[in-house]
Design an enzyme around this catalytic site. Structure first.
Site, mmCIF file in Angstrom:
data_model
loop_
_atom_site.group_PDB
_atom_site.id
_atom_site.type_symbol
_atom_site.label_atom_id
_atom_site.label_comp_id
_atom_site.label_asym_id
_atom_site.label_seq_id
_atom_site.Cartn_x
_atom_site.Cartn_y
_atom_site.Cartn_z
ATOM 1 N N GLY A 1 -6.143 9.370 -4.563
ATOM 2 C CA GLY A 1 -5.006 9.183 -4.277
ATOM 3 C C GLY A 1 -4.651 8.990 -2.806
ATOM 4 N N TYR A 2 -5.579 9.705 -1.978
ATOM 5 C CA TYR A 2 -5.418 9.555 -0.524
ATOM 6 C C TYR A 2 -5.696 8.115 0.274
ATOM 7 C CZ TYR A 2 -6.343 10.634 4.300
ATOM 8 O OH TYR A 2 -6.256 10.724 5.923
ATOM 9 N N SER A 3 -7.091 7.889 -0.339
ATOM 10 C CA SER A 3 -7.647 6.425 -0.021
ATOM 11 C C SER A 3 -6.519 5.325 -0.492
ATOM 12 C CB SER A 3 -8.825 6.282 -0.682
ATOM 13 O OG SER A 3 -9.922 7.164 0.164
ATOM 14 N N LYS B 1 -3.191 5.707 1.589
ATOM 15 C CA LYS B 1 -3.348 5.222 2.935
ATOM 16 C C LYS B 1 -3.644 3.855 3.127
ATOM 17 C CE LYS B 1 -3.396 7.323 6.135
ATOM 18 N NZ LYS B 1 -2.412 7.512 7.410
#
Length: 343
Positions: free
Chosen positions: A156-158, A161
């Site tokens: 989810g972070y990748s 972002k």
């Protein structure tokens, strides 16, 4: 009291910054705090977006003009009035399972910030992204900005972002230039993210090297990131992306060992096979997804992709176009950490 490395970086960067009043989101975070220190030392007025009374006090103590607000809460245009540049540093950096909150902050929040900045007649934007927009769990070896975003992200972070980066770049226009910076492994004094987590892992007995940890990694000292933001404001071309680092990569084990030793910790010898770690991470992601987030796994593919494989960056474009170069060496940054053992 300003950090020695930040003061040295500000002094070393004696070139003109074409902006007098900079608006910073995420101002009370690790990167935001140091951007305030850096630009205040450079004689530039900083308007800091903060969400709490405590954060307001931190920003004011560092020399910024704090404004209470939220990137998801509206009212940003009024807060940005009178500013001529923006550094968007606010983000949800959690490396656990994907959450709706992370998507809201990183994607919806970025859109709101960009739209407000354009309405407030901001002259230039630096959007702080991450090399993790390319992370899939496979090595990234000496990559440059020509590498396309992957079809499937590590987590989810990748994913969020990468979406935020696209949103920011879609807003780029001749009268509203948007520059994206992608640092890797930000570290240094006052770190409230990476080093505390490493220290906690060692002290709790949970730390282990992945397949020995002898793969290469790029790193970015916080002072060097501040210089990169400065140079991006001055020289960055709108619509462009730039990798930022300390220069030559270093073995992950060598660097992390040096970080831990600055805090008086002996480095563990325990090592686990990379394949086993990836399997555990994949199972963790699956359990989190099937449980609707009720199960929080100890390891995710997102965290695996960040620390288990080589990630090294080619910063030739930043050197060439931004006139960027590291001003604080790893040796200098590590020595500063040795005098600041507070975890």
């Amino acid at each position: 009291m300003i950090d020695k490395s930040i003061a040295a970086a500000a002094a070393a960067t004696d070139k003109h910054v074409p902006f007098k009043r900079i608006f910073v989101t995420g101002a009370s975070g690790y990167v935001g705090r140091n951007l305030i220190r850096y630009f205040v030392e450079r004689g530039i007025e900083v308007v800091a977006l903060v969400r709490s009374e405590a954060s307001e006090q931190v920003a004011r103590t560092l020399g910024a003009i704090p404004h209470r607000g939220d990137i998801l809460g509206g009212g940003l245009v009024a807060l940005m009035q009178g500013c001529d540049a923006l550094v968007h540093a606010a983000a949800d950096t959690d490396h656990g399972p994907a959450t709706e909150r992370q998507q809201q902050v990183n994607e919806v929040g970025t859109r709101a910030v960009m739209e407000a900045a354009r309405a407030a007649n901001i002259g230039k934007v630096v959007h702080l992204s991450t090399e993790s927009v390319l992370a899939t769990g496979k090595p990234l070896i000496n990559v440059d900005e020509t590498l396309s975003l992957p079809r499937k992200f590590a987590g989810g972070y990748s994913r969020s972002k990468a979406a935020a980066e696209r949103i920011a770049l879609d807003c780029n226009a001749p009268e509203f230039p948007v520059v994206v910076l992608r640092p890797r492994f930000v570290w240094g004094r006052d770190d409230t993210t990476a080093l505390p987590a490493l220290v906690d892992a060692v002290r709790s007995g949970k730390f282990a090297w992945i397949s020995g940890g002898n793969y290469m990694t790029s790193t970015t000292h916080i002072a060097n990131l501040c210089v990169a933001v400065d140079r991006a404001l001055a020289n960055g071309r709108g619509g462009e992306v730039y990798f930022i680092s300390d220069g030559e990569p270093v073995a992950f084990r060598t660097f992390v060992s040096a970080l831990l030793e600055t805090q008086g910790l002996s480095v563990p010898e325990k090592s686990v096979p990379r394949g086993m770690v990836r399997t555990v991470a994949a199972i963790g992601d699956l359990l989190a997804r099937l449980s609707g987030g009720k199960i929080v796994p100890p390891l995710t593919l997102q965290s695996y992709a960040t620390s288990a494989v080589e990630i090294s960056l080619d910063i030739s474009k930043a050197r060439r176009e931004l006139d960027y170069g590291p001003v604080v060496s790893r040796k200098q940054g590590l020595e500063e950490l040795r005098t600041d053992q507070h975890w």
